[in-house]
Design a protein around this motif. Sequence first.
Motif, mmCIF file in Angstrom:
data_model
loop_
_atom_site.group_PDB
_atom_site.id
_atom_site.type_symbol
_atom_site.label_atom_id
_atom_site.label_comp_id
_atom_site.label_asym_id
_atom_site.label_seq_id
_atom_site.Cartn_x
_atom_site.Cartn_y
_atom_site.Cartn_z
ATOM 1 N N ILE A 276 0.856 -1.185 0.000
ATOM 2 C CA ILE A 276 0.000 0.000 0.000
ATOM 3 C C ILE A 276 0.889 1.231 0.000
ATOM 4 O O ILE A 276 1.781 1.376 0.824
ATOM 5 C CB ILE A 276 -0.901 0.044 1.239
ATOM 6 N N LEU B 266 -6.751 -0.103 11.975
ATOM 7 C CA LEU B 266 -6.417 0.048 10.561
ATOM 8 C C LEU B 266 -5.094 -0.627 10.208
ATOM 9 O O LEU B 266 -4.477 -0.287 9.197
ATOM 10 C CB LEU B 266 -6.329 1.540 10.200
ATOM 11 N N ASP C 134 -4.101 -3.474 8.904
ATOM 12 C CA ASP C 134 -3.943 -4.052 7.576
ATOM 13 C C ASP C 134 -3.966 -2.997 6.479
ATOM 14 O O ASP C 134 -3.265 -3.117 5.477
ATOM 15 C CB ASP C 134 -5.042 -5.088 7.311
ATOM 16 N N ARG C 135 -4.771 -1.956 6.662
ATOM 17 C CA ARG C 135 -4.916 -0.955 5.614
ATOM 18 C C ARG C 135 -3.866 0.141 5.671
ATOM 19 O O ARG C 135 -3.509 0.713 4.641
ATOM 20 C CB ARG C 135 -6.305 -0.307 5.707
#
Length: 425
Positions: A1, A128, A130-131
């Motif tokens: 990400i 949050l 994982d994101r």
Amino acid sequence: IGFSMTSKAAHKSATDRPHLSKGMLTRASILKTARTVFKTAGYYGASVSEITRQSNVSMGTFYQYFKNKEQLFIELTDLVVSDFIEKSEYDYPREGDFKERLHGIVFRCLQHTRDNFAFHRTLGESELVDRVTIGYYESIVRYFRDFFREEIQSGAAKPLDPNMIAYALIGICDFIAMDWGAGEIGFEPDQAVELIADILCQGINGKAPWQKHPGWDTLSLPDPSQLETNGLKPLTRGQKTRRALFRAAEKVFGTHGVNHASISEITREAGVAQGTFYIHFESKNDLVEGFVRYINRNLRREVQRIVTGVVDRRDVEWMGMLAFYNFLSRHRSIYRVVPEFEIIGHELGLWYYKKLAQGYVQGLEQGIARQEIRSLSPVFLARYLMGFTHFIGLKWIVWGNASHPGIPPALFTDIRELVLFGLAK
């Protein structure tokens, strides 16, 4: 990400950017205040109302700039990454020999960690993970990974996995930058940078002759030893119930996090009545404290069972790491919530790490006395090795998406080489 850097300009001060509009200044002020509130209260404890109160803006003004607390936190994360990248562009180490360049890269990592230590704890506590959290660390690690890749390709360093080295460095700096509490040994930043660079270069291997353990080349663990029970009696019914509640708590904490876990869900998972819960614990916080001590004890016992009877400290090191990763792969949910323990009760989180370090320091002192380990501060070495092992575990086990996450044998061979013998050729 990746991160878009769309809010990059927002953190510039009015002095840096005199043409900023009133709206941009308000947005920047909210972000600055939010960072302070998150630092004090953590992600879960921080509220939009408290952020607006300290920013001296209305709730309506807040929602003109941010959809919710989650968006605010994501943009704050973006700003930290932007700041790191901007600073890194100006001080990339290119002069001198490998150790001098490594010294510069360690300085950059430790400085960033010290400046953002509380923010990193909030990252770990956030739902949050994982994101946002994984992407944040990947963005930071990229800079260090590129450095080690270049050094390896040029022949200056051993051909070890550069991603592993970068994550290890992040973990080392994290545990060295940690405030270990009053009365604990501390290390000045310049001293810490010098020690980290030296150990990364040379490893921890001492000069005493070494008859390696028979399982050295197979990366297999010996059969666990039976620990001395000292005639302990079988568990009572109450002790079994308490253990069942801890096991249920592990599952519920791992699924929902500590803050969102409910006593009713834990008791349902354990198969006991809520009234039974209050026989053993006064509250959820009381359960959390007991759980942290329970899992800490289980981890130490498992590692001890593996290394009992192993003579050379160098063998103990790599076997202990294998045992830790094996334990973590079976209890990976625990390390998704450890940062929450630190936010809920700083002393409890500190106790968790200090208890692990206590036995570690004693073992290293013995290894140093036998010259199996280099003559270095055992306290510093313990923190260095704990941070190294911890962050590798986060990257490849806790944050992994595989159904059976673990450290690949080839990667562990590189880990062992780096810990014991270092990067220098």
